[in-house]
Write an enzyme that holds these catalytic residues in place. Structure first.
Site, mmCIF file in Angstrom:
data_model
loop_
_atom_site.group_PDB
_atom_site.id
_atom_site.type_symbol
_atom_site.label_atom_id
_atom_site.label_comp_id
_atom_site.label_asym_id
_atom_site.label_seq_id
_atom_site.Cartn_x
_atom_site.Cartn_y
_atom_site.Cartn_z
ATOM 1 C CB CYS A 22 65.333 -26.517 -15.433
ATOM 2 S SG CYS A 22 63.900 -26.902 -16.496
ATOM 3 C CG HIS A 51 60.332 -28.158 -27.286
ATOM 4 N ND1 HIS A 51 59.870 -26.861 -27.268
ATOM 5 C CD2 HIS A 51 59.278 -28.920 -27.692
ATOM 6 C CE1 HIS A 51 58.607 -26.834 -27.662
ATOM 7 N NE2 HIS A 51 58.220 -28.069 -27.924
ATOM 8 C CB CYS A 106 57.196 -26.327 -15.792
ATOM 9 S SG CYS A 106 58.312 -25.448 -14.672
ATOM 10 C CG HIS A 134 57.001 -21.946 -27.190
ATOM 11 N ND1 HIS A 134 56.581 -22.452 -25.971
ATOM 12 C CD2 HIS A 134 58.283 -22.378 -27.353
ATOM 13 C CE1 HIS A 134 57.571 -23.155 -25.433
ATOM 14 N NE2 HIS A 134 58.610 -23.122 -26.250
ATOM 15 C CD GLU A 136 56.047 -21.040 -21.028
ATOM 16 O OE1 GLU A 136 55.944 -20.038 -20.292
ATOM 17 O OE2 GLU A 136 57.134 -21.613 -21.264
ATOM 18 C CB SER A 233 65.005 -26.251 -27.019
ATOM 19 O OG SER A 233 65.325 -25.704 -25.762
ATOM 20 C CB SER A 234 61.806 -21.279 -26.360
ATOM 21 O OG SER A 234 61.896 -19.900 -26.119
ATOM 22 C CG ASN A 235 65.790 -23.580 -22.531
ATOM 23 O OD1 ASN A 235 66.959 -23.888 -22.341
ATOM 24 N ND2 ASN A 235 64.834 -24.497 -22.666
#
Length: 319
Positions: A22, A51, A106, A134, A136, A233-235
């Site tokens: 992204c 990540h 980000c 996490h 973030e 990686s959460s996403n």
């Protein structure tokens, strides 16, 4: 006479678009690369810049040194803060030590930080929907004093949460959550607290939303779904969950082609392939190449959305 070569079985690969990097990830990686070019090696990076193990290893080879805390960094070398964001105490410490630091947070995470601050300044109690631990979430909660932000991870958390003043609360969210799961949590909060203040615009980022929609599209036509990305990686983890929710029991998260287990594909006619927002495209091609070793692969790109977002680099590195 030589034996006739065995005919490979056919396999259709549905390649999700969008997938992979992204704009925020791309910007963060460029910040590390350009910092190394400008200041020379080593450049320190607090926490994994994004990540993905392959990205981190490549940057290490260029001269990046990854650390968990600022006290592991010497004062005479640049330090980059990861794309996930950091608590306010981190840049404050860097300033007090007179360090050169570059913030790769980000911009969509920074937007959440600004929202949280705005609600706090307005006297509201803040609910953060996200995953404990996490980076973030740690960074967002660290924007405000201890106790100012309550973390909610599940619908059940939302049902038992007791605010100080039910008429004066607001919510923000981690940017990489499951869109569907988050909608359920928000609905539970709104049912209990009809006046809860919401973000002006959805906090779950465009890339997370688009990649989940793309997985839904390919899952509907796939026997197996492979998500390329790292376990932290959460996403990427959310993409596997989305595929399973859409009825694909054989949905797997793999770091790269070496982790592909061909037993998953026994009897499959169609395999969906995607990549989390921090996974480079070279890993996607590697998985397709590995599939092609055993199958006559037909790759079909499935467009779910077009992305045109880009973010500027810090001025000190631009140009």
């Amino acid at each position: 006479m030589s034996e006739p070569s065995q005919v490979k079985p056919a396999l259709k690969v549905l390649l999700a678009t969008p997938r992979g990097f992204c704009a925020g990830v791309d910007r963060a990686i460029q910040i590390v690369e350009r910092a190394i070019q400008k200041y020379g090696a080593p450049v320190y990076v607090r926490h994994e810049i994004v990540h993905n193990r392959h990205v981190v290893d490549r940057l290490k080879a260029l001269g990046a040194i990854f650390v968990e805390e600022l006290d592991e960094c010497p004062v005479d070398r640049p330090v980059v803060f990861s794309a996930h964001g950091v608590p306010k105490a981190v840049p404050a410490e860097a300033k007090s030590r007179k360090m050169l630091y570059l913030d790769a947070t980000c911009p969509l995470v920074s937007k959440v930080h600004v929202e949280a601050q705005r609600h706090y300044d307005a006297g509201r109690e803040i609910v953060l929907i996200g995953h404990a631990g996490h980076p973030e979430v740690v960074g967002t909660m660290g924007q405000l004093p201890d106790g100012a932000v309550a973390l909610i991870e599940t619908v059940e958390d939302a049902r038992v949460f007791t605010p100080r003043d039910a008429a004066n609360i607001a919510f923000v969210t981690q940017t990489t959550l499951s869109v569907d799961d988050t909608a359920g949590i928000v609905a539970a909060l709104r049912e209990r607290f009809p006046t809860i203040a919401a973000p002006h615009k959805d906090d779950i980022c465009y890339a997370t939303t688009n990649r989940q929609e793309a997985v839904k599209t390919i899952a509907a036509k796939s026997d197996v779904v492979l998500v390329i990305g790292s376990a932290n990686s959460s996403n990427s983890v959310r993409l596997v969950e989305v595929a399973k929710r859409e009825g694909v029991s054989q949905a797997h998260l793999i770091d790269d082609a070496t982790k592909l287990d061909f037993s998953w594909i026994d009897g499959a006619a169609t395999v969906g392939v995607t990549a989390g927002a921090s996974a480079p495209e070279v890993l996607v091609q590697g998985v397709i190449d590995r599939l092609a070793e055993r199958f006559a692969v037909e790759v079909v790109e499935v467009d779910a959305a077009r992305e045109t977002v880009s973010f500027k680099l810090p001025r000190v590195l631009a140009g």
